[in-house]
Design a protein around this motif. Structure first.
Motif, PDB file in Angstrom:
ATOM      1  N   VAL A   1      21.203  37.457  83.462  1.00  0.00           N
ATOM      2  CA  VAL A   1      20.484  36.453  84.251  1.00  0.00           C
ATOM      3  C   VAL A   1      19.093  36.980  84.619  1.00  0.00           C
ATOM      4  O   VAL A   1      18.097  36.260  84.499  1.00  0.00           O
ATOM      5  CB  VAL A   1      21.299  36.042  85.498  1.00  0.00           C
ATOM      6  CG1 VAL A   1      20.465  35.189  86.440  1.00  0.00           C
ATOM      7  CG2 VAL A   1      22.573  35.301  85.083  1.00  0.00           C
ATOM      8  N   ARG A   2      19.013  38.248  85.050  1.00  0.00           N
ATOM      9  CA  ARG A   2      17.720  38.853  85.388  1.00  0.00           C
ATOM     10  C   ARG A   2      16.808  38.917  84.165  1.00  0.00           C
ATOM     11  O   ARG A   2      15.616  38.594  84.246  1.00  0.00           O
ATOM     12  CB  ARG A   2      17.903  40.255  85.967  1.00  0.00           C
ATOM     13  CG  ARG A   2      18.374  40.299  87.383  1.00  0.00           C
ATOM     14  CD  ARG A   2      18.267  41.695  88.008  1.00  0.00           C
ATOM     15  NE  ARG A   2      18.639  42.802  87.135  1.00  0.00           N
ATOM     16  CZ  ARG A   2      19.879  43.279  86.994  1.00  0.00           C
ATOM     17  NH1 ARG A   2      20.880  42.735  87.671  1.00  0.00           N
ATOM     18  NH2 ARG A   2      20.116  44.303  86.190  1.00  0.00           N
ATOM     19  N   CYS A   3      17.368  39.340  83.034  1.00  0.00           N
ATOM     20  CA  CYS A   3      16.566  39.419  81.801  1.00  0.00           C
ATOM     21  C   CYS A   3      16.014  38.062  81.419  1.00  0.00           C
ATOM     22  O   CYS A   3      14.831  37.934  81.091  1.00  0.00           O
ATOM     23  CB  CYS A   3      17.402  39.970  80.650  1.00  0.00           C
ATOM     24  SG  CYS A   3      17.679  41.735  80.712  1.00  0.00           S
ATOM     25  N   ARG A   4      16.853  37.069  81.469  1.00  0.00           N
ATOM     26  CA  ARG A   4      16.409  35.727  81.081  1.00  0.00           C
ATOM     27  C   ARG A   4      15.294  35.238  82.001  1.00  0.00           C
ATOM     28  O   ARG A   4      14.280  34.706  81.542  1.00  0.00           O
ATOM     29  CB  ARG A   4      17.572  34.755  81.112  1.00  0.00           C
ATOM     30  CG  ARG A   4      17.169  33.345  80.666  1.00  0.00           C
ATOM     31  CD  ARG A   4      18.394  32.451  80.605  1.00  0.00           C
ATOM     32  NE  ARG A   4      18.064  31.152  80.087  1.00  0.00           N
ATOM     33  CZ  ARG A   4      17.801  30.088  80.857  1.00  0.00           C
ATOM     34  NH1 ARG A   4      17.845  30.192  82.161  1.00  0.00           N
ATOM     35  NH2 ARG A   4      17.518  28.923  80.294  1.00  0.00           N
ATOM     36  N   LEU A   5      15.454  35.428  83.293  1.00  0.00           N
ATOM     37  CA  LEU A   5      14.445  35.008  84.257  1.00  0.00           C
ATOM     38  C   LEU A   5      13.137  35.760  84.022  1.00  0.00           C
ATOM     39  O   LEU A   5      12.059  35.155  83.991  1.00  0.00           O
ATOM     40  CB  LEU A   5      14.960  35.239  85.683  1.00  0.00           C
ATOM     41  CG  LEU A   5      14.036  34.813  86.804  1.00  0.00           C
ATOM     42  CD1 LEU A   5      13.815  33.302  86.753  1.00  0.00           C
ATOM     43  CD2 LEU A   5      14.630  35.213  88.147  1.00  0.00           C
TER      44      LEU A   5
END
Length: 146
Positions: free
Chosen positions: A126-130
């Motif tokens: 989720v952090r990577c995508r954001l």
């Protein structure tokens, strides 16, 4: 490089197996391609995909898969890629509910380690995508690419 980070295995519990590494590499490539596409970088996203397939081909050959079987195996891996890409898109569309993303991580990355909790890896994705969606891809601190 991103899919080979030791913390993915040592801290987040991803299985350090051929299958586990394939799943992590595939997820990272999907995230990168999605970000490139969102930024209008379609040619670059196609190049990333082409390199991904070429690396899979090379890895299969290094593992001893015969020339006559490589094409069939690559076709199957390509189908797996597109299936995972669709599943990831669907899971991300349901955020902030992480149920689908957690289930996807469990049946792909953690398929060989069902006792492990995928929560830390899900948070990481989720952090990577954001990060990738909100910054120029190559400038992202989560993606220290050369």
């Amino acid at each position: 490089m991103q899919a080979r980070q030791p913390k993915l295995y040592a801290e987040m519990g991803s299985p350090d197996t051929v299958e586990g590494r394939f799943e992590l590499m595939t997820a990272h490539i999907i995230l990168l391609i999605e970000a490139l596409d969102a930024q209008g970088e379609r040619a670059r996203s196609q190049s990333v995909f082409d390199i991904y397939i070429s690396n899979l081909d090379g890895a299969l050959r290094e593992m001893g898969v015969g020339d006559l079987s490589v094409g069939k195996r690559i076709r199957g891996l390509g189908e797996a890629f597109y299936g995972r890409a669709a599943a990831l898109r669907e899971a991300f569309s349901r955020l902030p509910d992480r149920t689908l993303l957690t289930a996807l991580a469990q049946r792909t990355v953690f398929a060989d380690a069902p006792q492990r909790d995928p929560a830390a890896l899900v948070d990481y994705f989720v952090r990577c995508r954001l990060e990738l969606r909100n910054a120029p891809v190559l400038a992202s601190p989560l993606w220290p690419m050369p």
